[in-house]
Design a protein around this motif. Structure first.
Motif, PDB file in Angstrom:
ATOM      1  N   ASP A  18       8.572  25.308  -7.988  1.00 15.43           N
ATOM      2  CA  ASP A  18       9.503  24.370  -8.625  1.00 15.43           C
ATOM      3  C   ASP A  18      10.670  24.043  -7.699  1.00 15.43           C
ATOM      4  O   ASP A  18      11.083  22.885  -7.579  1.00 15.43           O
ATOM      5  CB  ASP A  18      10.036  24.958  -9.934  1.00 15.43           C
ATOM      6  CG  ASP A  18       8.978  25.016 -11.020  1.00 15.43           C
ATOM      7  OD1 ASP A  18       7.926  24.360 -10.856  1.00 15.43           O
ATOM      8  OD2 ASP A  18       9.192  25.722 -12.024  1.00 15.43           O
ATOM      9  N   ALA A  19      11.212  25.072  -7.046  1.00 12.89           N
ATOM     10  CA  ALA A  19      12.345  24.862  -6.138  1.00 12.89           C
ATOM     11  C   ALA A  19      11.937  24.003  -4.943  1.00 12.89           C
ATOM     12  O   ALA A  19      12.716  23.161  -4.471  1.00 12.89           O
ATOM     13  CB  ALA A  19      12.884  26.206  -5.659  1.00 12.89           C
ATOM     14  N   SER A  20      10.721  24.191  -4.457  1.00 11.03           N
ATOM     15  CA  SER A  20      10.228  23.399  -3.326  1.00 11.03           C
ATOM     16  C   SER A  20      10.057  21.937  -3.723  1.00 11.03           C
ATOM     17  O   SER A  20      10.376  21.027  -2.951  1.00 11.03           O
ATOM     18  CB  SER A  20       8.898  23.971  -2.829  1.00 11.03           C
ATOM     19  OG  SER A  20       9.050  25.299  -2.369  1.00 11.03           O
ATOM     20  N   PHE A  21       9.565  21.709  -4.928  1.00  9.33           N
ATOM     21  CA  PHE A  21       9.431  20.337  -5.424  1.00  9.33           C
ATOM     22  C   PHE A  21      10.802  19.671  -5.521  1.00  9.33           C
ATOM     23  O   PHE A  21      10.983  18.511  -5.130  1.00  9.33           O
ATOM     24  CB  PHE A  21       8.748  20.338  -6.795  1.00  9.33           C
ATOM     25  CG  PHE A  21       7.246  20.358  -6.734  1.00  9.33           C
ATOM     26  CD1 PHE A  21       6.578  21.101  -5.778  1.00  9.33           C
ATOM     27  CD2 PHE A  21       6.491  19.639  -7.638  1.00  9.33           C
ATOM     28  CE1 PHE A  21       5.192  21.126  -5.719  1.00  9.33           C
ATOM     29  CE2 PHE A  21       5.098  19.649  -7.598  1.00  9.33           C
ATOM     30  CZ  PHE A  21       4.451  20.398  -6.630  1.00  9.33           C
ATOM     31  N   ARG A  22      11.776  20.415  -6.054  1.00  9.61           N
ATOM     32  CA  ARG A  22      13.127  19.860  -6.183  1.00  9.61           C
ATOM     33  C   ARG A  22      13.730  19.564  -4.813  1.00  9.61           C
ATOM     34  O   ARG A  22      14.440  18.571  -4.636  1.00  9.61           O
ATOM     35  CB  ARG A  22      14.025  20.822  -6.965  1.00  9.61           C
ATOM     36  CG  ARG A  22      13.687  20.924  -8.446  1.00  9.61           C
ATOM     37  CD  ARG A  22      14.820  21.575  -9.222  1.00  9.61           C
ATOM     38  NE  ARG A  22      15.111  22.915  -8.739  1.00  9.61           N
ATOM     39  CZ  ARG A  22      14.504  24.008  -9.175  1.00  9.61           C
ATOM     40  NH1 ARG A  22      13.560  23.917 -10.104  1.00  9.61           N
ATOM     41  NH2 ARG A  22      14.823  25.195  -8.701  1.00  9.61           N
ATOM     42  N   ASN A  70      15.877  15.815  -0.952  1.00  7.74           N
ATOM     43  CA  ASN A  70      15.964  15.474   0.473  1.00  7.74           C
ATOM     44  C   ASN A  70      14.846  14.517   0.872  1.00  7.74           C
ATOM     45  O   ASN A  70      14.257  14.643   1.950  1.00  7.74           O
ATOM     46  CB  ASN A  70      15.885  16.749   1.318  1.00  7.74           C
ATOM     47  CG  ASN A  70      16.970  17.747   0.977  1.00  7.74           C
ATOM     48  OD1 ASN A  70      18.081  17.672   1.476  1.00  7.74           O
ATOM     49  ND2 ASN A  70      16.647  18.693   0.100  1.00  7.74           N
ATOM     50  N   SER A  71      14.557  13.566   0.021  1.00 13.21           N
ATOM     51  CA  SER A  71      13.399  12.690   0.225  1.00 13.21           C
ATOM     52  C   SER A  71      13.454  11.900   1.527  1.00 13.21           C
ATOM     53  O   SER A  71      12.443  11.733   2.209  1.00 13.21           O
ATOM     54  CB  SER A  71      13.263  11.724  -0.957  1.00 13.21           C
ATOM     55  OG  SER A  71      14.457  10.968  -1.112  1.00 13.21           O
ATOM     56  N   THR A  72      14.632  11.427   1.922  1.00 12.97           N
ATOM     57  CA  THR A  72      14.747  10.628   3.150  1.00 12.97           C
ATOM     58  C   THR A  72      14.407  11.454   4.381  1.00 12.97           C
ATOM     59  O   THR A  72      13.601  11.055   5.231  1.00 12.97           O
ATOM     60  CB  THR A  72      16.168  10.060   3.296  1.00 12.97           C
ATOM     61  OG1 THR A  72      16.481   9.279   2.142  1.00 12.97           O
ATOM     62  CG2 THR A  72      16.265   9.193   4.540  1.00 12.97           C
ATOM     63  N   ALA A  73      15.015  12.635   4.479  1.00 14.70           N
ATOM     64  CA  ALA A  73      14.758  13.515   5.622  1.00 14.70           C
ATOM     65  C   ALA A  73      13.315  13.988   5.634  1.00 14.70           C
ATOM     66  O   ALA A  73      12.679  14.096   6.685  1.00 14.70           O
ATOM     67  CB  ALA A  73      15.699  14.715   5.576  1.00 14.70           C
ATOM     68  N   GLU A 123       0.244  16.607  -7.544  1.00 13.40           N
ATOM     69  CA  GLU A 123       1.437  17.054  -8.275  1.00 13.40           C
ATOM     70  C   GLU A 123       2.709  16.580  -7.582  1.00 13.40           C
ATOM     71  O   GLU A 123       3.674  16.167  -8.237  1.00 13.40           O
ATOM     72  CB  GLU A 123       1.443  18.580  -8.390  1.00 13.40           C
ATOM     73  CG  GLU A 123       0.436  19.127  -9.384  1.00 13.40           C
ATOM     74  CD  GLU A 123       0.532  20.636  -9.514  1.00 13.40           C
ATOM     75  OE1 GLU A 123       1.612  21.193  -9.235  1.00 13.40           O
ATOM     76  OE2 GLU A 123      -0.471  21.264  -9.887  1.00 13.40           O
ATOM     77  N   ILE A 124       2.719  16.637  -6.252  1.00 15.54           N
ATOM     78  CA  ILE A 124       3.903  16.214  -5.500  1.00 15.54           C
ATOM     79  C   ILE A 124       4.139  14.714  -5.658  1.00 15.54           C
ATOM     80  O   ILE A 124       5.264  14.267  -5.911  1.00 15.54           O
ATOM     81  CB  ILE A 124       3.751  16.577  -4.007  1.00 15.54           C
ATOM     82  CG1 ILE A 124       3.813  18.095  -3.833  1.00 15.54           C
ATOM     83  CG2 ILE A 124       4.836  15.904  -3.173  1.00 15.54           C
ATOM     84  CD1 ILE A 124       3.497  18.571  -2.434  1.00 15.54           C
ATOM     85  N   VAL A 125       3.073  13.935  -5.519  1.00 13.68           N
ATOM     86  CA  VAL A 125       3.198  12.477  -5.651  1.00 13.68           C
ATOM     87  C   VAL A 125       3.698  12.117  -7.046  1.00 13.68           C
ATOM     88  O   VAL A 125       4.598  11.286  -7.212  1.00 13.68           O
ATOM     89  CB  VAL A 125       1.846  11.794  -5.366  1.00 13.68           C
ATOM     90  CG1 VAL A 125       1.920  10.311  -5.726  1.00 13.68           C
ATOM     91  CG2 VAL A 125       1.466  11.965  -3.896  1.00 13.68           C
ATOM     92  N   THR A 126       3.134  12.749  -8.067  1.00 15.23           N
ATOM     93  CA  THR A 126       3.558  12.488  -9.446  1.00 15.23           C
ATOM     94  C   THR A 126       5.019  12.863  -9.649  1.00 15.23           C
ATOM     95  O   THR A 126       5.779  12.150 -10.304  1.00 15.23           O
ATOM     96  CB  THR A 126       2.684  13.283 -10.438  1.00 15.23           C
ATOM     97  OG1 THR A 126       1.319  12.915 -10.260  1.00 15.23           O
ATOM     98  CG2 THR A 126       3.105  13.009 -11.870  1.00 15.23           C
ATOM     99  N   TYR A 127       5.425  13.976  -9.059  1.00 13.96           N
ATOM    100  CA  TYR A 127       6.803  14.455  -9.204  1.00 13.96           C
ATOM    101  C   TYR A 127       7.798  13.519  -8.526  1.00 13.96           C
ATOM    102  O   TYR A 127       8.901  13.283  -9.033  1.00 13.96           O
ATOM    103  CB  TYR A 127       6.919  15.858  -8.610  1.00 13.96           C
ATOM    104  CG  TYR A 127       8.270  16.501  -8.793  1.00 13.96           C
ATOM    105  CD1 TYR A 127       8.597  17.149  -9.987  1.00 13.96           C
ATOM    106  CD2 TYR A 127       9.226  16.469  -7.782  1.00 13.96           C
ATOM    107  CE1 TYR A 127       9.838  17.742 -10.161  1.00 13.96           C
ATOM    108  CE2 TYR A 127      10.472  17.063  -7.945  1.00 13.96           C
ATOM    109  CZ  TYR A 127      10.770  17.695  -9.135  1.00 13.96           C
ATOM    110  OH  TYR A 127      12.005  18.275  -9.304  1.00 13.96           O
ATOM    111  N   LEU A 128       7.405  12.969  -7.372  1.00 12.40           N
ATOM    112  CA  LEU A 128       8.322  12.130  -6.602  1.00 12.40           C
ATOM    113  C   LEU A 128       8.397  10.691  -7.106  1.00 12.40           C
ATOM    114  O   LEU A 128       9.358   9.979  -6.808  1.00 12.40           O
ATOM    115  CB  LEU A 128       7.908  12.123  -5.123  1.00 12.40           C
ATOM    116  CG  LEU A 128       8.037  13.456  -4.379  1.00 12.40           C
ATOM    117  CD1 LEU A 128       7.550  13.310  -2.945  1.00 12.40           C
ATOM    118  CD2 LEU A 128       9.482  13.956  -4.394  1.00 12.40           C
ATOM    119  N   LEU A 129       7.385  10.269  -7.859  1.00  7.38           N
ATOM    120  CA  LEU A 129       7.402   8.897  -8.372  1.00  7.38           C
ATOM    121  C   LEU A 129       8.541   8.716  -9.374  1.00  7.38           C
ATOM    122  O   LEU A 129       8.852   9.628 -10.147  1.00  7.38           O
ATOM    123  CB  LEU A 129       6.068   8.575  -9.056  1.00  7.38           C
ATOM    124  CG  LEU A 129       4.870   8.349  -8.128  1.00  7.38           C
ATOM    125  CD1 LEU A 129       3.605   8.172  -8.955  1.00  7.38           C
ATOM    126  CD2 LEU A 129       5.097   7.131  -7.233  1.00  7.38           C
TER     127      LEU A 129
END
Length: 241
Positions: free
Chosen positions: A200-204, A209-212, A233-239
């Motif tokens: 969860d912390a890694s996803f957050r 820090n999406s740009t970097a 899961e990552i793609v869904t989380y970031l959308l």
């Protein structure tokens, strides 16, 4: 043991539906015949009445510091050790079988199934070095220090997962180390072990820090190395929501 006092207020409806209990402590001990006496009174109430019970309750709560200290002393004592764990480099660690059974579902199953390890009193862990085994054993005895975890957090987490041990200390330590340079490794680590807090912390971290992360090619690396489920899961989380 620490003593505590609490007031219990209980409203018991005549119709037999669950009552409402309101008390100030999570640990409440009542006499064994309490519910018999409540049932007796309920039968004698009018249909429209509620039975109201108020009681002063003394309870005892376990002191976690004392609990951990007891297990630390057990870990340091040579008395009663009846099982040997052997690391990949041949180092032996004498432990208490009861601790293994209580802390690890895997070891518990080994002893219940009467496998060869149960017969010989020895278990060789081929993929765990002595330094990691030492920390793992300390953790099972509740005597693992932050310094122990810091030096071997990732290795201990992998070994602990093999024996179904939740190592919150390792997860918290690794969360504190999250950075652009290791976020891929951290996410790949959670792809193979049960580490929900770290995942969860890694996803957050990715989202914050999406740009970097994008400029560092993190998503591309994850797509190449991670499982399809992790990537999805990552793609869904970031959308955007």
């Amino acid at each position: 043991m620490a003593d505590a006092s609490t007031t219990l207020n209980y409203v018991l409806p005549k119709d037999g539906s669950p009552g409402i209990c309101d008390y100030s402590s999570p640990c409440v001990l009542l006499p064994s015949d309490t519910f018999i006496r409540i049932a007796y009174l309920r039968e004698r109430m009018e249909e429209s009445d509620n039975l109201k019970v108020r009681a002063e309750v003394e309870c005892s709560m376990l002191d976690s510091t004392s609990f951990q200290e007891s297990f630390r002393r057990l870990h340091e004592s040579p008395v009663g050790r009846d099982f040997t764990l052997v690391s990949s480099d041949g180092t032996e660690e004498l432990v208490h079988k009861a601790i293994l059974i209580a802390r690890s579902p895997v070891f518990s199953a080994v002893f219940e199934s009467n496998l060869s390890e149960s017969q010989t009193g020895r278990c060789t862990i081929d993929d765990v070095a002595s330094s990691v085994l030492d920390v793992l054993v300390k953790y099972m005895y509740c005597s693992c220090s932050d310094k122990d975890v810091t030096e071997k957090a990732k290795e201990v987490l992998l070994a602990a997962d093999k024996y179904q041990l939740r190592t919150e200390q390792c997860e918290l330590n690794l969360i504190g180390q999250l950075a652009e340079g290791n976020i891929v490794d951290m996410l790949l680590l959670t792809d193979g072990v049960a580490a929900p807090a770290l995942r969860d912390a890694s996803f957050r971290y990715l989202k914050t820090n999406s740009t970097a992360v994008k400029s560092a090619g993190v998503i591309k690396s994850l797509c190449e190395q991670g499982s399809p489920q992790l990537v999805a899961e990552i793609v869904t989380y970031l959308l955007p929501a």
